[in-house]
Design a protein around this motif. Structure first.
Motif, short mmCIF file in Angstrom:
data_model
loop_
_atom_site.label_atom_id
_atom_site.label_comp_id
_atom_site.label_asym_id
_atom_site.label_seq_id
_atom_site.Cartn_x
_atom_site.Cartn_y
_atom_site.Cartn_z
N THR A 250 0.82 -1.21 0.00
CA THR A 250 0.00 0.00 0.00
C THR A 250 0.85 1.26 0.00
N ALA A 258 -1.80 8.91 -13.64
CA ALA A 258 -3.05 9.66 -13.60
C ALA A 258 -2.85 11.06 -14.15
N ILE A 267 -8.78 5.99 -9.10
CA ILE A 267 -9.33 5.96 -7.75
C ILE A 267 -8.19 5.99 -6.73
N THR A 268 -8.29 6.89 -5.77
CA THR A 268 -7.27 6.99 -4.72
C THR A 268 -7.57 5.98 -3.61
N PRO A 269 -6.61 5.18 -3.23
CA PRO A 269 -6.85 4.20 -2.16
C PRO A 269 -7.06 4.90 -0.83
N PRO A 271 -6.46 6.07 3.06
CA PRO A 271 -5.19 6.41 3.72
C PRO A 271 -4.71 5.28 4.62
N THR A 294 5.08 11.73 4.77
CA THR A 294 4.56 11.85 3.41
C THR A 294 5.68 12.04 2.39
N ARG A 299 3.68 8.60 -2.47
CA ARG A 299 2.47 8.21 -3.21
C ARG A 299 1.35 7.74 -2.30
N SER A 300 1.52 7.91 -1.02
CA SER A 300 0.52 7.44 -0.07
C SER A 300 -0.05 8.60 0.73
N THR A 301 -1.21 8.36 1.33
CA THR A 301 -1.82 9.31 2.24
C THR A 301 -1.89 8.68 3.63
N HIS A 339 -3.32 17.82 2.14
CA HIS A 339 -4.24 16.95 1.40
C HIS A 339 -3.91 15.48 1.58
N ASN A 340 -2.68 15.15 1.97
CA ASN A 340 -2.28 13.75 2.10
C ASN A 340 -1.98 13.35 3.54
#
Length: 479
Positions: A250, A258, A267-269, A271, A294, A299-301, A339-340
């Motif tokens: 993940t 994108a 689609i964003t997975p 967090p 981050t 690439r993750s939230t 945002h993340n």
């Protein structure tokens, strides 16, 4: 194409390339530096940690960006003028701490043990500046034993004065985003700071102040990152590889290409949720410090969830606790860092939230528990953890734990083994943390008890039972 180190570009260009946090301005810089100083000033001050392993910390008032203030006059201490006996320090908060040590700590001289009496410390060692004995006679008689820790006590004393010296703290200027092609090296603090483009830290004292804060996100990242220093040859077990592989899948998603057009929307997975239980000083870390996660996983939230009765200690004025109502039944304080990254704080015990189903369902691909110095086996907090531990094992999620010292960590490991024998799997064998704090902390209730934040690290998880299906036997052929 060869990668270009961020340090080769001017800071104006780098600022323009960072889409994450707002730029540090003179107005916001004071908050960053004062919060860093407030967390750094927290130290081991009690012999028995409060429920859920309190950091045993005391919080000093927020101070300015350049250092501490005494009344209306700024206290300025030069590099060559950092040593002062704590009870005669020019810093009021340090004098108050010396008084607290004298009121709770007992003299370690052997004669008190033989006589069965206990005398509070009154005498301040002239070499380290820390109150350690009840009298000068006992200090001189036990000097050989005191000499073993005297230099470290002096170093910790000077670090406390440095924190309030009034100097500028370049080590708190955290780097921003860097190119993904430039891998992060988690071998040790030096390689990590270099590959993450931190400003050069040329003094040991600056490094100690920096690692005191960064040990929290760096410890988590060193366990979850693809370039983790822990593998099957270095303390990671087969079960541990299963758990971290799910999370790494993940945290390191493939590039999806994108775009801004409708046809390119991806689609964003969800967090990644990090449940930090028994949260204390780590919940007050500067958000710029936690935001380093981050940059390590671009690439993750993330959703950081601080849980514990002391998770908002010292921050009530900054974030007053909201009323509990049907829309917010547990009075969560929610901060949208960027945002993340989102941060939620619950002044509640985890087992209460778990029983309510507040975080259901749990997913091993997106969730992880983190316990910083939990005191699982400590007599003062073990009873409370007994309610929480079965619920943690029930989730089958990885549980990352740290300890102040080897003794502290071993006590926690033995307690879990005693309470849950056969019901858990070790993911990471207990051992020294490569990203421990390099700064020494003094226990106010026992000045001879020195520790380092997150000295040791280990991980475990509730045992997973795999069921297999047996095919029915074919009937025997008739004769």
């Amino acid at each position: 194409m060869a990668s270009i180190r961020a340090s080769a570009a001017c800071r104006r260009c780098l600022t323009a390339l960072r889409p994450s946090l707002p730029a540090v301005t003179p107005r916001t810089a004071g908050t960053l530096f004062s919060r860093s100083q407030s967390v750094l000033s927290n130290s081991n001050t009690e012999s028995i940690p409060p429920i859920h392993g309190s950091k045993n910390a005391t919080t000093i008032p927020r101070e300015g960006r350049m250092g501490a203030l005494e009344g209306s006059n700024r206290v300025l201490l030069r590099e060559d003028n950092l040593f002062h006996p704590m009870d005669k320090s020019p810093i009021a908060s340090i004098r108050e701490r010396a008084a607290r040590i004298k009121s709770v700590a007992y003299c370690p001289h052997g004669s008190h043990t033989e006589a069965g009496d206990h005398s509070h410390v009154k005498f301040t060692c002239p070499d380290c500046g820390v109150p350690t004995y009840c009298s000068e006679e006992h200090w001189a008689d036990d000097y050989e034993n005191h000499l073993l820790i005297c230099e470290t006590l002096k170093e910790s004393n000077e670090d406390e004065h440095d924190l309030r010296s009034g100097r500028f703290f370049p080590e708190f200027d955290y780097p921003g985003q860097h190119m993904e092609e430039q891998p992060i090296n988690f071998t040790n603090w030096d390689t990590y700071l270099y590959t993450r483009d931190f400003l050069a830290v040329n003094q040991d004292r600056q490094l100690r102040q920096l690692t005191k804060l960064m040990t929290y996100p760096a410890t988590i990242a060193s366990f979850l990152h693809d370039f983790s220093p822990y593998d099957l040859r270095h303390r990671l077990t087969q079960e541990g590889l299963r758990s971290v592989s799910a999370l790494r899948y993940t945290l390191h998603p493939p590039a999806v290409g994108a775009g801004q057009d409708m046809k390119d929307i991806v689609i964003t997975p969800p967090p990644v949720r990090l449940f930090i239980l028994g949260a204390r000083a780590e919940s007050s870390l500067p958000r710029e410090c936690w935001f380093q996660l981050t940059y390590m996983f671009p690439r993750s939230t993330f959703h950081l969830i601080f849980i514990g009765p002391e998770s908002m200690k010292g921050r009530e004025a900054e974030y007053p606790l909201p009323d509990r109502d049907p829309s917010n039944p547990y009075g969560a304080v929610v901060e949208r860092v960027a945002h993340n990254m989102k941060i939620s704080t619950f002044v509640e015990y985890y087992h209460t939230l778990h029983d309510s189903g507040a975080f259901q369902p749990h997913d091993p691909y997106f969730d992880c528990f983190v316990l910083f110095h939990p005191g699982l086996g400590h007599p003062g907090s073990a009873a409370e953890w007994e309610e929480t531990l079965p619920r943690l094992l029930e989730t089958k999620l990885p549980i990352l734990c740290t300890g102040y010292t080897e003794e502290d960590m071993t006590r926690d490991v033995n307690w879990v083994s005693e309470k849950c024998k056969g019901e858990y799997d070790i993911l990471l064998e207990p051992g020294e943390n490569k990203f421990k704090s390099l700064r020494w902390d003094i226990n106010d209730a026992d000045p001879t008890d020195l520790s380092q934040g997150n000295w040791g690290v280990w991980a475990f998880r509730g045992k997973r039972y795999e069921a297999t299906t047996n095919e029915p036997l074919a009937p025997a052929p008739s004769s």
